[in-house]
Design a protein around this motif. Structure first.
Motif, mmCIF file in Angstrom:
data_model
loop_
_atom_site.group_PDB
_atom_site.id
_atom_site.type_symbol
_atom_site.label_atom_id
_atom_site.label_comp_id
_atom_site.label_asym_id
_atom_site.label_seq_id
_atom_site.Cartn_x
_atom_site.Cartn_y
_atom_site.Cartn_z
ATOM 1 N N TYR A 100 0.826 -1.393 -0.079
ATOM 2 C CA TYR A 100 0.146 0.105 -0.173
ATOM 3 C C TYR A 100 0.973 1.260 -0.077
ATOM 4 N N PRO A 101 1.461 1.692 -1.237
ATOM 5 C CA PRO A 101 2.148 2.965 -1.116
ATOM 6 C C PRO A 101 1.507 4.081 -0.447
ATOM 7 N N ASN A 102 0.443 4.457 -0.661
ATOM 8 C CA ASN A 102 -0.128 5.618 -0.092
ATOM 9 C C ASN A 102 -1.411 5.250 0.976
ATOM 10 N N TYR A 103 -0.881 4.740 1.984
ATOM 11 C CA TYR A 103 -1.781 4.048 3.029
ATOM 12 C C TYR A 103 -2.324 5.191 3.840
ATOM 13 N N GLU A 104 -3.611 5.213 4.163
ATOM 14 C CA GLU A 104 -4.324 6.020 5.046
ATOM 15 C C GLU A 104 -5.286 5.176 5.707
ATOM 16 N N VAL A 105 -5.107 5.219 7.090
ATOM 17 C CA VAL A 105 -5.995 4.330 7.925
ATOM 18 C C VAL A 105 -7.351 4.991 7.854
ATOM 19 N N ASN A 165 5.056 -9.896 -9.491
ATOM 20 C CA ASN A 165 4.667 -10.776 -8.601
ATOM 21 C C ASN A 165 4.328 -10.111 -6.997
ATOM 22 N N LYS A 166 3.910 -8.954 -7.208
ATOM 23 C CA LYS A 166 3.574 -8.211 -6.013
ATOM 24 C C LYS A 166 2.319 -7.431 -6.461
ATOM 25 N N ASN A 167 1.482 -7.281 -5.358
ATOM 26 C CA ASN A 167 0.155 -6.318 -5.650
ATOM 27 C C ASN A 167 0.399 -4.959 -4.945
ATOM 28 N N TYR A 168 0.306 -4.097 -5.957
ATOM 29 C CA TYR A 168 0.616 -2.607 -5.406
ATOM 30 C C TYR A 168 -0.981 -2.167 -5.492
ATOM 31 N N ILE A 169 -1.415 -1.773 -4.294
ATOM 32 C CA ILE A 169 -2.869 -1.157 -4.113
ATOM 33 C C ILE A 169 -2.714 0.233 -3.744
ATOM 34 N N GLN A 170 -3.276 1.142 -4.437
ATOM 35 C CA GLN A 170 -3.344 2.708 -4.223
ATOM 36 C C GLN A 170 -4.299 3.168 -5.038
ATOM 37 N N LYS A 171 -4.938 4.227 -4.714
ATOM 38 C CA LYS A 171 -6.248 4.743 -5.289
ATOM 39 C C LYS A 171 -5.710 5.527 -6.857
ATOM 40 N N GLU A 172 -4.601 6.382 -6.714
ATOM 41 C CA GLU A 172 -3.724 6.884 -7.899
ATOM 42 C C GLU A 172 -2.334 6.403 -7.771
ATOM 43 N N VAL A 173 -1.727 6.541 -8.702
ATOM 44 C CA VAL A 173 -0.255 6.283 -8.817
ATOM 45 C C VAL A 173 0.594 7.125 -7.740
ATOM 46 N N PHE A 174 0.641 6.937 -6.751
ATOM 47 C CA PHE A 174 1.468 7.849 -5.760
ATOM 48 C C PHE A 174 2.843 7.558 -5.873
ATOM 49 N N PHE A 175 3.213 6.155 -5.796
ATOM 50 C CA PHE A 175 4.728 5.917 -6.115
ATOM 51 C C PHE A 175 4.652 4.885 -7.114
ATOM 52 N N LYS A 176 5.406 4.940 -8.255
ATOM 53 C CA LYS A 176 5.501 3.902 -9.187
ATOM 54 C C LYS A 176 6.076 2.558 -9.133
ATOM 55 N N ILE A 224 14.371 5.846 1.957
ATOM 56 C CA ILE A 224 13.652 6.830 0.680
ATOM 57 C C ILE A 224 13.506 8.129 0.986
ATOM 58 N N GLY A 225 13.052 8.483 2.095
ATOM 59 C CA GLY A 225 12.704 9.722 2.435
ATOM 60 C C GLY A 225 11.481 10.235 2.154
ATOM 61 N N ALA A 226 10.416 9.371 1.676
ATOM 62 C CA ALA A 226 8.930 10.043 1.332
ATOM 63 C C ALA A 226 8.211 9.488 2.369
ATOM 64 N N TYR A 227 8.751 8.526 3.401
ATOM 65 C CA TYR A 227 7.716 7.652 4.099
ATOM 66 C C TYR A 227 7.760 8.114 5.713
ATOM 67 N N LYS A 228 6.670 8.293 6.242
ATOM 68 C CA LYS A 228 6.731 8.535 7.466
ATOM 69 C C LYS A 228 6.702 7.248 8.601
ATOM 70 N N ARG A 251 8.731 16.260 -1.777
ATOM 71 C CA ARG A 251 8.929 14.906 -1.543
ATOM 72 C C ARG A 251 8.203 14.026 -2.839
ATOM 73 N N ASN A 252 8.801 12.829 -3.414
ATOM 74 C CA ASN A 252 8.262 12.038 -4.423
ATOM 75 C C ASN A 252 7.724 13.182 -5.815
ATOM 76 N N LEU A 253 8.836 13.671 -6.356
ATOM 77 C CA LEU A 253 8.488 14.774 -7.049
ATOM 78 C C LEU A 253 7.881 14.045 -8.388
ATOM 79 N N PHE A 254 8.410 12.877 -9.072
ATOM 80 C CA PHE A 254 8.259 12.183 -10.037
ATOM 81 C C PHE A 254 7.338 10.998 -10.067
ATOM 82 N N GLY A 255 7.085 10.582 -8.851
ATOM 83 C CA GLY A 255 6.275 9.490 -8.461
ATOM 84 C C GLY A 255 7.189 8.077 -8.099
ATOM 85 N N GLY A 256 8.659 8.537 -7.817
ATOM 86 C CA GLY A 256 9.558 7.626 -7.794
ATOM 87 C C GLY A 256 10.557 7.808 -6.615
#
Length: 737
Positions: free
Chosen positions: A233-238, A251-262, A293-297, A356-361
């Motif tokens: 969950y690259p952009n997880y909000e409780v 072979n991994k599932n990336y679950i996010q509303k919009e592409v926050f992190f490619k 990475i510096g983009a995650y709390k 942070r996360n300027l180009f989605g990477g």
């Protein structure tokens, strides 16, 4: 002694005697362990005096006074009497420790040695020959855990003939548990293992050791688990996790509303793979890599057991990786009080905008404008003693390697290197001297090889400086010092830099801490292939600019010995050498060394020490108060400091410093006094002093007062003189080393 009650004796400690009918291997280690249970500790002594006990007694008086109360609060100790000691309990503890080390059927007794006011206890233990292991065997266990434990037992450090030792068994059990976890045993716990020692077969104090499973160990703890599914969950909000879409990648599932992190950029940071056995080390590596990475709390990895009827010998896990991002944009303003190594101090305003996360990477872009005014504190120089500085720095960091050839991420197991691109401009107006416009560009990589080691390499490092608006006074300075003039002429620097850092200071609990930093800087070799010849005795140019050509290496060593309560003995050694060659006769001014000041030899003013034995007071042709003169291409320094707490956030220090700078080629301005020779030890500037530090949660304001006791600028025979009448006060931010 007059304060001790009549029915009491002051306890002065205990001694221990070991009597044995056989040779004890590592007897000193055994004795140290036994002595650790000799309680209680007697009252402490300092130079033979029991000051803590004395001030405790003084505080019992009807009117002890403010000073006695304050000292008692800081160092006072309750008295330890003989009545506070329980010899029988200590004897039981001694026997327990001996049995844990294989010395069964030992005995212990105590003797009290008493005078009128004092008493001590002598403990004696009689130690028979210990029990020794004849064999180490695996008892019956169900499959599949039996086959895995069997392989691990073959790798055991246990050896035939080793002494029975409970601590070693605990270490072995922990080793087995960690190894099983790495093989997928998700639910296993080391407490499920039992050791049994059997002496029935032997009459000579030998035993067979058996490894068994505890009865009732859960069945799910005896089977390995594989990872069947990975959800990220690259952009997880409780508060809101609905409406997300799933992207399948590697072979991994990336679950996010919009592409926050490619996914293609996030995937290399995740070392957990579908189909692999569960391994807690993979989880730790993944969490650490994602955090860098510096983009995650927050990074939260959870495993969920999946019910399966496929087999009783394999469990399945679903890995869920929840990533909570930091705010994408941030603005920060800082009002600073800046103190620099050139003794300039003043206010500064620094602004910083981050994306942070300027180009989605995971890219981080920082732009930082700044403005500052500084004035030189100390000395009687009237020119150039204030400055106005304007700066603008742009920095773009990619959490991956930007390189034409793709690197295998397995090569960087601890962390993935980051790519840094920076561009900065700086305008400096030095009052009544000159204006300096400088720009720099950098492209490089940095990464952590492990917890202590950091590498940074910049294959492209470019800087350009333009000196203008020089005053007649500054022109005179350059005319008097041709080497200085040449160092300012080297306006264009194009090279490569590398830095290696080993830092044990991050381990704050470590008693002995080491820090090693090695830097290497080389410039001009690449562009020299394209250099344009301007004629004899003139430097070559590139794009119309004279370029510098040099190599420079620094080695900085720190050592901290931590003892007592916040007490530290800190030592530092520094050595640096710069070599100008090819297109340069001298190393550029900004790359040269200086000595003296709050981060160097503190008994000398900034840049006032050296080079060599040069004494500017004896030379009327130079502006002796101007700091530009005191530079060289060789530097040696050593520092030793004892740090201790005073009260609250006030800390103290006592220190001694030594060092100097030299030139490898004589500068005629210094009449040969600056050249490095085999007599360099006698040319070190030395000083000692005391310091006061205000240390508030690692923010340190430092005041160091120092005086020289060896001044190399004086004639031989007069250099040793502790000039306490003329101390130097240093003000700085942070510890010197």
């Amino acid at each position: 002694m007059k304060y001790i009650p009549e029915d009491e004796s002051l306890y002065t400690g205990a001694s221990l005697i070991i009597e044995s009918d056989s040779i004890i291997k590592n007897k000193d280690k055994l004795k140290a362990e036994l002595e650790s249970v000799l309680s209680p500790e007697p009252n402490s002594k300092f130079l033979g005096m029991q000051l803590g006990l004395y001030y405790h007694y003084k505080n019992q008086q009807e009117k002890p006074g403010f000073i006695n109360r304050w000292i008692n609060k800081k160092i006072g100790e309750e008295p330890v009497y003989l009545s506070n000691v329980e010899p029988n309990d200590v004897e039981d503890l001694l026997l327990n420790r001996l049995e844990n080390r294989g010395f069964f059927y030992s005995s212990a007794y105590s003797d009290i040695e008493k005078t009128e006011e004092k008493a001590s206890i002598k403990y004696t233990v009689k130690v028979p020959e210990p029990y020794r292991m004849a064999s180490y065997q695996l008892d019956s266990m169900p499959l599949p855990i039996y086959s895995d434990v069997q392989k691990l037992v073959k790798e055991t450090p246990f050896k035939e003939g080793m002494r029975f030792d409970l601590t070693n068994m605990k270490i072995e059990r922990n080793r087995l548990d960690k190894s099983l976890k790495k093989r997928g045993y998700y639910n296993f716990n080391e407490s499920f293992f039992l050791f049994e020692a059997d002496t029935n077969r032997y009459d000579n104090k030998n035993f067979d050791l058996f490894l068994k499973l505890k009865k009732g160990a859960p069945k799910k703890s005896l089977i390995p688990y594989k990872i069947s599914k990975i959800n990220i969950y690259p952009n997880y909000e409780v508060s809101d996790s609905t409406g997300a879409t799933t992207t399948r990648y590697e072979n991994k599932n990336y679950i996010q509303k919009e592409v926050f992190f490619k996914p293609k950029y996030l995937d290399p940071f995740i070392v957990i793979n579908e189909g692999d056995y569960y391994n807690p080390e993979d989880s730790r590596n993944t969490a650490r890599r994602l955090s860098t990475i510096g983009a995650y709390k927050y990074v939260n990895i959870q495993y969920k057991e999946i019910d399966t009827l496929a087999t009783d010998n394999l469990g399945l896990l679903e890995a869920n990786i929840f990533l909570s991002p930091l705010n994408k944009r941030a603005v920060r303003a800082e009002l600073q009080l800046v103190t620099k190594s050139n003794n300039f101090t003043g206010p500064a305003l620094a602004l910083s905008f981050s994306n942070r996360n300027l180009f989605g990477g995971g890219e981080i872009f920082n732009i930082s404008p700044s403005v500052g005014y500084e004035a030189q504190i100390g000395g009687d120089n009237t020119s150039g003693d204030s400055s106005l500085e304007l700066g603008l720095e742009n920095e773009l960091i990619f959490p991956r390697v930007l390189f034409p050839i793709k690197f295998n991420n397995e090569f960087f197991k601890y962390s993935i290197p980051k790519t840094k691109i920076s561009l900065s401009l700086d305008y400096l107006d030095r009052t009544d001297l000159y204006t300096l416009l400088s720009g720099s560009a950098l492209f490089g990589y940095f990464w952590d090889a492990n917890r202590f080691v950091t590498h940074e390499i910049n294959p492209i490092s470019v800087s350009y400086t333009k000196l203008s608006n020089t005053t007649p006074e500054f022109d005179v300075i350059l005319e008097n010092d041709p080497f200085l003039a040449q160092s300012f002429e080297q306006q264009f620097i194009f090279g490569l830099t590398y830095s290696f850092t080993y830092n044990e200071m991050v381990d704050v609990q470590k008693k002995n801490q080491f820090y090693i930093n090695f830097t290497f800087d080389i410039a001009g070799n690449g562009i020299s292939l394209f250099g344009k010849d301007q004629g004899p005795d003139l430097p070559k140019t590139f794009l119309g600019l004279a370029y510098a050509q040099y190599a420079k290496a620094n080695l900085d060593l720190h050592y901290h010995f931590n003892f007592g309560k916040e007490q530290v003995i800190a030592a530092r050694l520094f050595g640096g050498y710069g070599l100008a060659y090819g297109n340069s006769e001298v190393v550029p001014f900004v790359k040269q060394y200086y000595s003296g000041g709050p981060y160097s030899v503190r008994a000398f003013n900034i840049r006032s020490l050296g080079p060599g034995t040069f004494n500017s007071d004896m030379d009327t042709s130079l502006n002796s108060n101007d700091y530009f003169d005191k530079t060289g291409n060789i530097k040696l320094e050593a520092n030793l400091e004892y740090r201790f707490p005073i009260v609250s956030f006030f800390k103290g220090a006592v220190f001694v410093d030594a060092g100097n700078i030299w030139n490898s080629v004589e500068n005629p301005v210094y009449y040969g006094a600056d050249k490095f020779t085999s007599d360099f030890m006698s040319e070190l500037g030395m000083g000692a002093g005391v310091g006061l530090r205000v240390d508030i949660q690692s923010f340190v304001i430092r005041f160091d007062l120092a005086a020289p006791f060896h001044n190399p600028a004086l004639p031989k025979g007069e250099r040793y003189n502790f000039d306490v009448a003329n101390p130097i006060l240093n003000f700085a931010i942070g510890y010197p080393f």
